[in-house]
Scaffold this active site. Sequence first.
Site: not given
Length: 425
Positions: A228, A329-330, A360
């Site tokens: 990305n 998801d770290i 979130k």
Amino acid sequence: MDDAADDLVLPHGAIAPAGGALAGRHLVLGLTGGIACYKVAELARLLIKAGATVQVAMTDAATRFITPLTMQALTGRPVFVDEWTSQGGNGMAHIDLSRQADGIIVAPASADFMARVAHGMANDLLSTLCLARDCPLAMVPAMNRQMWSNPATQRNAAQLRADDIAIWGPDSGDQACGEVGDGRMLEPEAIRDAVIAWFTPKVLQGKRVVITAGPTFEPIDPVRGITNRSSGKMGYAIARAAANAGADVTLISGPTALPAPWGVRRIDVETAQQMREAVQAVLLTPDRARSVFIAVAAVADWRPASAANEKIKRSDDPAPTLAFVENPDILREVAHGPNPPYCVGFAAETNDLDTYAAEKRARKRVPLLVGNLGHLTFGKDDNEIVLFDDAGRHPLPRGDKASLARILIGEIAHRLAASASPSSP
Ligand code: CTP
């Protein structure tokens, strides 16, 4: 003029001075004789860019390597070379210069100059200035490797440290004399960072800070992959600001083009899975609950289900289709794990920032979430962020990433101190 006009009032009420990290600092930059003098022209520019005013003083030997005129042109101030020339005031340059200075940096510091200061000698303007100072002094050695390793120089360096004089470097590597080894002067950027660290309040002293930064790269085959547009700039700026604030910093970085900030331990990774393993290994310590985890990385949410071992060839067959599997998801794992560190998340959104950020923050269970409109900031040097916490949203004024990183570190330190204080709810 009202200097405070552009100062920032931070969410917790403190004031952050406007301008660069060295805004309002008056520095004396001392040059002694050595080929590394050529790098000090760039150092002067970097210090001024960071907001400092720079007054140059040079030994006679230094003027053989770079002219006072060059340094005067860069700093906009007359350069002091000897103690017998009156340049205004009471004619006592050594007293005036040290009275006005917030710090003296001698770069390059030759073996001879270190020896003279270690023995309290004052036989030229710069050494007199060092002896007459009432501000901190730092030396940035630059010399041939044998001169540096000579027991006399090592004795002098130990004496200077014992006298509370900072010694930055030397670096190791190729030397102008053709040899390789310890003795090279630090690069101008590293010296600038050391100066900033010198003046930064140590609000995270004794804390461990683990930061993820940059993109991840998920391979499709040995030559292709999915990544990305994250440049890593924000995460690296936060790592630098945390180190300057006295923290022990580990930066776990996906592929970026950035150099590791001075004083920061960097672990390079490529994929989300490697990033997760590195984070877990680094946080696997007894002081985990007293650490801070700042997840700045733009982690790929999915990876190709299986990466080909050999390059996929173009053929007459139909174009390949990729199947994906979800990445861990770290941040969520760390925040939901046992004895979680103080967790800070980032949310780069293209729209509906407040709604997504609130969702979130709750889903990942992080006390502090930093939101930004990602498509506007990727790769840029400045940013506009909003902090979300239990008390609501706190927008910060648009600024360069280095300034925002310093403010964020101050905000984190403030929250850690508040949660540790017995009067906190
Ligand atoms: N993060 C993480 N591991 C992941 C994905 C995200 O640690 N696999 C962290 C990021 O470093 C960031 C925060 O979680 O601090 C939010 O990342 P983001 O990509 O915005 O969140 P997602 O949960 O992936 O949500 P979405 O992509 O749907 O917006």
